[in-house]
Design a protein around this motif. Sequence first.
Motif, PDB file in Angstrom:
ATOM      1  N   UNK A 179      24.551  -2.409   9.657  1.00 13.08           N
ATOM      2  CA  UNK A 179      24.412  -2.735   8.238  1.00 13.08           C
ATOM      3  C   UNK A 179      24.091  -4.213   8.080  1.00 13.08           C
ATOM      4  N   UNK A 180      23.084  -4.511   7.283  1.00 14.17           N
ATOM      5  CA  UNK A 180      22.661  -5.901   7.083  1.00 14.17           C
ATOM      6  C   UNK A 180      23.777  -6.727   6.450  1.00 14.17           C
ATOM      7  N   UNK A 181      24.528  -6.140   5.507  1.00 16.25           N
ATOM      8  CA  UNK A 181      25.600  -6.882   4.840  1.00 16.25           C
ATOM      9  C   UNK A 181      26.667  -7.316   5.836  1.00 16.25           C
ATOM     10  N   UNK A 182      26.970  -6.463   6.807  1.00 11.28           N
ATOM     11  CA  UNK A 182      27.967  -6.823   7.823  1.00 11.28           C
ATOM     12  C   UNK A 182      27.457  -7.961   8.699  1.00 11.28           C
ATOM     13  N   UNK A 183      26.203  -7.887   9.090  1.00  9.46           N
ATOM     14  CA  UNK A 183      25.642  -8.937   9.935  1.00  9.46           C
ATOM     15  C   UNK A 183      25.623 -10.273   9.188  1.00  9.46           C
ATOM     16  N   UNK A 184      25.245 -10.236   7.917  1.00 15.18           N
ATOM     17  CA  UNK A 184      25.195 -11.481   7.146  1.00 15.18           C
ATOM     18  C   UNK A 184      26.599 -12.070   6.984  1.00 15.18           C
ATOM     19  N   UNK A 185      27.574 -11.224   6.664  1.00 15.33           N
ATOM     20  CA  UNK A 185      28.938 -11.722   6.480  1.00 15.33           C
ATOM     21  C   UNK A 185      29.491 -12.320   7.769  1.00 15.33           C
ATOM     22  N   UNK A 186      29.211 -11.677   8.896  1.00 14.50           N
ATOM     23  CA  UNK A 186      29.690 -12.186  10.177  1.00 14.50           C
ATOM     24  C   UNK A 186      29.053 -13.526  10.500  1.00 14.50           C
ATOM     25  N   UNK A 187      27.743 -13.626  10.293  1.00 15.69           N
ATOM     26  CA  UNK A 187      27.053 -14.881  10.568  1.00 15.69           C
ATOM     27  C   UNK A 187      27.538 -15.982   9.637  1.00 15.69           C
ATOM     28  N   UNK A 188      27.768 -15.646   8.383  1.00 14.40           N
ATOM     29  CA  UNK A 188      28.245 -16.639   7.421  1.00 14.40           C
ATOM     30  C   UNK A 188      29.623 -17.164   7.825  1.00 14.40           C
ATOM     31  N   UNK A 189      30.528 -16.256   8.180  1.00 13.15           N
ATOM     32  CA  UNK A 189      31.865 -16.678   8.600  1.00 13.15           C
ATOM     33  C   UNK A 189      31.799 -17.546   9.845  1.00 13.15           C
ATOM     34  N   UNK A 190      30.933 -17.182  10.788  1.00 10.91           N
ATOM     35  CA  UNK A 190      30.826 -17.944  12.027  1.00 10.91           C
ATOM     36  C   UNK A 190      30.285 -19.347  11.760  1.00 10.91           C
ATOM     37  N   UNK A 191      29.256 -19.453  10.921  1.00 13.86           N
ATOM     38  CA  UNK A 191      28.666 -20.759  10.649  1.00 13.86           C
ATOM     39  C   UNK A 191      29.646 -21.670   9.913  1.00 13.86           C
ATOM     40  N   UNK A 192      30.313 -21.131   8.897  1.00 15.69           N
ATOM     41  CA  UNK A 192      31.215 -21.960   8.100  1.00 15.69           C
ATOM     42  C   UNK A 192      32.411 -22.407   8.932  1.00 15.69           C
ATOM     43  N   UNK A 193      33.079 -21.453   9.584  1.00 13.26           N
ATOM     44  CA  UNK A 193      34.261 -21.815  10.366  1.00 13.26           C
ATOM     45  C   UNK A 193      33.886 -22.548  11.647  1.00 13.26           C
ATOM     46  N   UNK A 194      32.689 -22.253  12.178  1.00 10.77           N
ATOM     47  CA  UNK A 194      32.240 -22.973  13.373  1.00 10.77           C
ATOM     48  C   UNK A 194      31.976 -24.437  13.089  1.00 10.77           C
TER      49      UNK A 194
END
Length: 781
Positions: A158-173
Motif C-alpha cells: 500500500x502506498x500510504x503505508x510506504x509513505x508513512x514509514x518513509x516519513x517517520x524514518x526521515x523525521x526521526x532519523x
Amino acid sequence: MQRGTFLTFIVLLLPLLGAALAPLLTRWAGGKAGWLLAIVPSLVFLHFLGMLGMVSEGQPITGGFDWIPSLGVRFSWLLDGLSLTFALLISGIGTLILIYAGGYLDGHPQQGRFFSFILLFMGAMLGLVVSDSFLMLFVFWELTSITSFLLIGFDHEREASRRAALQALLVTGLGGLSLLAGLLVVTQATGFNDLSTLLGSGDALRSSPLYMAAFVLVLGGAFTKSAQFPFHFWLPNAMEAPTPVSAYLHSATMVKAGVYLLMRLNPVMGDTAAWETVLPLFGGTTLLVGTLLAVRQTDLKLMLAYTTVASLGLLVMLTGFGSELAVEAAVLYLIAHSLFKGALFMVAGLLDHETGTRDVTALGGLRKAMPITFAAALLAALSMGGLPLFFGFLAKEEIYAALGFGNGWAALATLVAVAGNSLMFAVAFAVALKPFIGAERKTPKQAHEGPVSLWLGPLVLALAGLLAGLASGWVHAGFSSPMASAVAGRAVEVTISTVPHIGMALLLSAVTVGLGIAAYLSLGTLRGGMAALLTTIGWGPDRGFDQFVRGMLHASVGVTRIVQNGRMDTYMTVTFVCVAAVLLVPMILFGEFPAVPVFPDLQLHEWAIILMAVIGIGAVVYAKSRLVAIVSLGIQGLAVALLFMLFGAPDLSFTQFMIETLSVVILALVMTRLRLALSDHRPLGQKLFDMSVAGLCGAGFGLLLLKVTQQPFNDALSQFFNAYSRTIAHGRNVVNVIIVDFRGFDTLGEIAVVMITGLAILALIRIRAKPDAGKAKEIGR
C-alpha cells in the motif's frame, strides 16, 4: 563479567534472539505463535521486576563491559526508577501485544516477519531506556527508528503505508542526527560520555558555554521522536501500521523515547530559563493542537493517535515546568497513559477486526455483541478521563496541583491543561461509548466478541489502571517515587491517593469533567467546526513535508547536473582545486608556512638531474601532441628515481623506474587505442587556468613537505622496525619487511588498486565504436 551483569546482558539480548526465531516458530506453531513468543518479554519483565526492591530503596543498578576499550567505549546500563519503570512497561505491555498480535494477524502470510520486527523493536527500546553509555544510547535510538520504519511499512504493497514509514524514518532519523551532535557537544562540554557520570556532575553542563548548543540539539532529537509541534504530523500517519504496532510503538513505547530523554537529562539540563520556557511552550502548543485535531477525526485509531500527540505535549510541558510537583505529575501521567492508551488502541483494533470498520460514525449498539470489549474500553476511558479510583485521576489531580495559578505563566499553563484534558475526556468516551451504545448499526462484518487473545490485553491494561489507583501507596513506593526521584535528581516521595482532597485541584478536575461532557455531547458540531477551520487554513506540516521532499529532490537533481555533468575535465578540475584549497588555505589562515630553507651546495651530477627534470617539465608543457606529452611526463619520474639511487635507496629507485616505465607504456598504449585529438585544442584562457591550478597544487605539496621535514624527527617507528624486523618478521631488509609484514594489508590494498586500474584500462582498450545504422546497411549490401 559478574553473574548479575552477564544475566542482564542475556536478558537484553532475549528479544533479539526471539526475533531471529520468530519466523520459524510461526511456521511451526501457527496461531499459537503469539502465546509462545510472549514468553520472551515475560521473562524480561520478571527479570527487571526482581530489581524493583533494590531500586525502590534508592540504589541504582549499573553494569556492563568494555566494548571498544581503546576508545573508552563501554556497553553499559543504568537502572534506576526511571529506566526500570520504562523497562517494565516495555516488556509488560510487549507481552500482551505479542498475544494480541497473534490473534489479530492470525492467518496472515507474513505474521512471522511481523513478530520478528516487533521483537527487534522491543530489544531496541529496552536498550535505549537502560543505556548508560552515550554511544549505546544513540545506537539503540536509531535502531528504534529503523525497526519502526519496518513496522509502519509492514503492509508495503500500500502506498500510504510506504509513505508513512518513509516519513517517520526521515523525521526521526534527522532528529537522531541532532541527538548525536547534542551528545557530542555534551561530551565536549563536560568530558563525560556516560549518563551515570553526567548525572552526578551537578551544574557542569548548565554552567558550560556550550549548554545552549547542547540544549537545542538534544531538543531536536526529543521533539522529533515524541512528535512535538511542528513535528507531530508523522505520528498520526503512522497509524497505517497494523493496530498492534499502533498500540505498542505509538502509545506506550517509541513515542515516549523523547520524553524519556528529557526526563533523563532534567537533573543536568533543567532549572534554566531556556528549559522552563521552551518545553512548556512547545508542550502546551502540542497539547492543544493534538486535541483539536483529535475531535476532527472519525477513525478510531486517528482519534487516539492525535490524543497521543496531545498527551506527549502534556508530558513535555510538565517536564519543563520545573517544580517537584510537576515532575510527580509527569511521572504519574506517563504510567497512566501507557495503560489506558494501550488498552484503547487494542479496543479500536478489536472493533475493526470483528466489525470490519473503524469509523466511529458507522458503529453503534455493540454492547451486547462485545461485552468484554465494552468493559475494557469503558474502564480505560474512565482512567483517561481522570475519574476517581483510577490512576488517571491521580495524574490529573497532581497536574492541577503542580500548575495552579501561582503566576501568569502558571495560570496560562493551567488553562491549556484544562482545555486539553477536557477535549481528551470527550475523545476517550467517544471511543469507549459511541461504538457500544445506541441503536445497533449494520457493519461490514457480523459483530461478535473476539477471541481471548484479542480482549485479554485491553482488559488487563484497563484493570491495571484501576488497581494501580486503588493500590496507589504500593505503586508509589515501587514505581512513582523512584521514578520521580530519578527525574528530579533528588529524593522525591509521591503521596497522592484516590481519596479526593478538597481544593483547587479537585475544582479544576470537576471543571474538566464538566467541559469534557459538554464537548462529548457536541462532538459532531466540534468536528464540523474543526473541519471547516482546517479547510480554510489549507496548508499544514504534513503537506509541508511533501513539499520539502520534492524540493530536496529537485535541488539534488540540479546539483547533480552541475557537479556530475559527464565531463572528465570538470571532475579533474574540481578535484585539483579542492586539493589545492585543502593544502594552502589552512597554511594561509593559521600562518603555518614553512621557514625558507637554505639552498644547499649541489654537485655537478645533482645539477644535471635537476636540469633533466626541468627540461622534462618544459617538454610536457610545450609538447605538440598528447603522445609526446605522456612520454615527456616520464622524465620527471626518472629524475626522482636517480635521486633515490644517489642517496642510498636502490630499492625505491628500482620501484620508481618500473612505475614510470610501465605508466608511460600503458598510457601511450591507451592513447593510441582511444579516439582522442592528437593535439590539445584548449583555448588560452583555459590553459592559463589549468596551469594556475596545477601550480597551486604543486606549491601546496611542496610547502607541506617542507613543513613536515622541518618538524622534530620522531624515530620511534624507526627504532621499532629496526628492533623487530628480524626477531618478529625474520627479515633482514627492513623496507621489505615493512611492506610485506607490518603493512601487509596496505600492500594488498595497493595491489588491488593496481589490478582494478589494469582492468579499467583493459576495458577502455577493448571499446569499439559501433557503426551507425546507415553504414551497417551498406556493409550488409
